[in-house]
Design an enzyme around this catalytic site. Structure first.
Site, PDB file in Angstrom:
ATOM      1  N   ASP A   1     -17.949 -21.828  13.899  1.00  0.00           N
ATOM      2  CA  ASP A   1     -17.570 -23.225  14.132  1.00  0.00           C
ATOM      3  C   ASP A   1     -17.315 -23.908  12.797  1.00  0.00           C
ATOM      4  O   ASP A   1     -17.566 -23.316  11.736  1.00  0.00           O
ATOM      5  CB  ASP A   1     -18.677 -23.937  14.932  1.00  0.00           C
ATOM      6  CG  ASP A   1     -18.109 -24.945  15.917  1.00  0.00           C
ATOM      7  OD1 ASP A   1     -17.320 -25.820  15.490  1.00  0.00           O
ATOM      8  OD2 ASP A   1     -18.443 -24.859  17.109  1.00  0.00           O
TER       9      ASP A   1
ATOM     10  N   ALA B   1     -18.267 -24.848  23.063  1.00  0.00           N
ATOM     11  CA  ALA B   1     -19.132 -23.679  22.897  1.00  0.00           C
ATOM     12  C   ALA B   1     -18.508 -22.663  21.945  1.00  0.00           C
ATOM     13  O   ALA B   1     -19.204 -21.899  21.306  1.00  0.00           O
ATOM     14  CB  ALA B   1     -19.363 -23.030  24.258  1.00  0.00           C
ATOM     15  N   LYS B   2     -17.176 -22.641  21.892  1.00  0.00           N
ATOM     16  CA  LYS B   2     -16.430 -21.689  21.054  1.00  0.00           C
ATOM     17  C   LYS B   2     -16.918 -20.267  21.247  1.00  0.00           C
ATOM     18  O   LYS B   2     -16.986 -19.484  20.309  1.00  0.00           O
ATOM     19  CB  LYS B   2     -16.475 -22.099  19.580  1.00  0.00           C
ATOM     20  CG  LYS B   2     -15.808 -23.449  19.311  1.00  0.00           C
ATOM     21  CD  LYS B   2     -15.607 -23.711  17.822  1.00  0.00           C
ATOM     22  CE  LYS B   2     -14.903 -25.025  17.529  1.00  0.00           C
ATOM     23  NZ  LYS B   2     -15.685 -26.231  17.834  1.00  0.00           N
ATOM     24  N   ARG B   3     -17.248 -19.898  22.483  1.00  0.00           N
ATOM     25  CA  ARG B   3     -17.719 -18.551  22.747  1.00  0.00           C
ATOM     26  C   ARG B   3     -16.558 -17.569  22.757  1.00  0.00           C
ATOM     27  O   ARG B   3     -15.424 -17.915  23.121  1.00  0.00           O
ATOM     28  CB  ARG B   3     -18.447 -18.478  24.099  1.00  0.00           C
ATOM     29  CG  ARG B   3     -19.662 -19.395  24.220  1.00  0.00           C
ATOM     30  CD  ARG B   3     -20.719 -19.125  23.181  1.00  0.00           C
ATOM     31  NE  ARG B   3     -21.988 -19.756  23.512  1.00  0.00           N
ATOM     32  CZ  ARG B   3     -22.490 -20.844  22.909  1.00  0.00           C
ATOM     33  NH1 ARG B   3     -21.853 -21.418  21.911  1.00  0.00           N
ATOM     34  NH2 ARG B   3     -23.653 -21.333  23.284  1.00  0.00           N
TER      35      ARG B   3
ATOM     36  N   THR C   1     -14.527 -24.658  25.302  1.00  0.00           N
ATOM     37  CA  THR C   1     -13.696 -24.107  24.233  1.00  0.00           C
ATOM     38  C   THR C   1     -14.041 -22.633  24.076  1.00  0.00           C
ATOM     39  O   THR C   1     -15.179 -22.214  24.293  1.00  0.00           O
ATOM     40  CB  THR C   1     -13.932 -24.834  22.900  1.00  0.00           C
ATOM     41  OG1 THR C   1     -15.325 -24.815  22.588  1.00  0.00           O
ATOM     42  CG2 THR C   1     -13.457 -26.284  22.973  1.00  0.00           C
TER      43      THR C   1
END
Lengths: 300, 300
Positions: free
Chosen positions: A108, B104-106, B140
């Protein structure tokens, strides 16, 4: 103590490069763990059973493994009780002398990366006192956002003697589409490998290895020697053996940098035999077999 | 209902493309929220205060915003009580009629991506009953692992009328190093944009937009028109205005696909004025000003 030196001493002492992956499915737990479910809600019942499942496997596997890799998704899906179970399982792994690896794959912007570092490796100051983080020995990190997104995680890890494994070449089929992408130039995974080498340069331990490692799937063995060359001091975390079809015998180039220069991680191929029989000894036997194969390939 | 159609109706009805980012720091909360801290541990005290902080801001901002973006790191660092606070805050956003976006940008291998989809968008079956997930309207996702890592998240989202925003070009300085990387060929962000367009092809709503969108930072305005061309039906989630220096006036090309084709997300520039004065009205005023600027650029 430097993370690489910690890994090195665990590997040498236990004669094992095996990291068992725990990604517990509440619908497929050891029967003895499922029987220990406690609580008032499905989330509490499932999370207490999941924690017990992890504890039983950790106890059985500790003598033959170097570490445990926890798949965070499998705990997050059990809500707040799942996060508490994750904390309990990390603590159990550490008590057993194993390297506890949080497979978080976080990546991130810098401000948020620092918050993830607090959550997984450090603590968070609040007006009501510090809130402790997960206390992992190492985390996996996603480098898509570039160097500034990794630096807060690396520096938090380094400050606490922990480590970071950066995704360089993952083991899933879709990885080829992005990570092997090259057009006319070198593939992205080579650039990521250079970044890993660079980030680890200030974290090299007495054993010669660095505290920034890399995830490199065993599923594309032809890539391994080239990536090792670009990251001569990185500990490689190696998924993709067993259920995903990767072959341990392809790993010889990994260990040119010493017996702790590669950690072989397997989940289903170790845990499933115990789920089928209901007896954790079958997980230990599967891990023991992988341990012997890997130790022999490492030429240690 | 298709996610894009849901976004479209919220944007048109509220005449706002603004998504407020909430990334609460327990050491910098609204005084009225800090006073409501309850519990026996620092984590509980901080998490209850954080939830109240989010609720106060959501209540104040609902009339001028289209959505709320929750930064998961800021909740995870408060352990299990933090996860419970996140669930409460998502529920508060939905009650207020806002799109609740889990930032979350997982990104993970398919098996694990499916577990993240359960955690954030779906539910998890267990022998003790289903465990509900976060219930976000959108998440996200990080595309480094390729198409097969995104598909389980897209299909879970689509099944529930939710959406996915894939990282294509983030707003941090380090993004250039990886995402703009091109050597002789086209930059990685162009390839990611094509992937987004493709993943969204089967999720196009009546409004003409798709349920798979993209994160595109406003910090490199010269990239925006080209990315819009490659993703003509994607809703773009646009970070980087305000504190990060991006300029709303550069966003005209985004809105060629309609008023809901871009969502401008800002966190510190909206929330900080309220933290300085202690009055949520100052957050609403900041959001209102950004709303007017954006609405005018969108030419709606």
């Amino acid at each position: 103590m430097n993370f690489a030196d910690r890994v090195n001493s665990v590997v040498v002492e236990r004669r094992s490069q095996i990291v068992v992956g725990l990604d517990p499915d509440p619908a497929a737990l050891l029967p003895a763990a499922a029987a220990e479910a406690r609580g008032d809600s499905p989330a509490q019942l499932a999370a207490t059973a999941v924690l017990h499942h992890c504890e039983l496997l950790i106890e059985a596997l500790a003598p033959v493994c170097a570490g445990v890799k926890f798949q965070l998704a499998c705990f997050e899906r059990l809500s707040a009780p799942g996060w508490a179970a994750l904390e309990g399982a990390v603590a159990a792994a550490r008590r057993a002398g194993l390297i506890a690896l949080a497979d978080a794959k976080r990546g991130d912007v810098p401000h948020t990366a620092a918050a993830y570092a607090q959550a997984l490796l450090g603590h968070t100051p609040t007006p009501w006192g510090n809130v402790g983080g997960l206390g992992a020995d190492a985390v996996t990190a996603n480098p898509l956002l570039g160097r500034d997104s990794l630096e807060p995680i690396v520096s938090a890890a380094r400050a606490g003697g922990a480590g970071v494994f950066v995704l360089v070449r993952t083991s899933n089929p879709g990885a080829a589409e992005i990570q092997d992408r090259s057009d006319a130039g070198p593939p992205l995974h080579d650039r990521l490998a250079e970044l890993v080498d660079d980030l680890g340069a200030e974290g090299i331990g007495a054993c010669g290895l660095a505290d920034v490692g890399a995830v490199v799937g065993v599923t594309e063995p032809q890539l391994i020697a080239g990536l090792r060359e670009k990251m001569p001091r990185a500990i490689l975390l190696l998924p993709g053996v067993g259920a995903q079809g990767g072959d341990v015998s392809a790993l010889a180039p990994v260990f040119s940098a010493g017996p702790a220069a590669g950690l072989v991680t397997a989940a289903r191929s170790i845990v499933d035999p115990a789920l089928e029989s209901g007896d954790v000894v079958d997980a230990r036997n599967a891990a023991q077999s992988l341990r012997e194969q890997t130790w022999s390939v490492a030429g240690s």
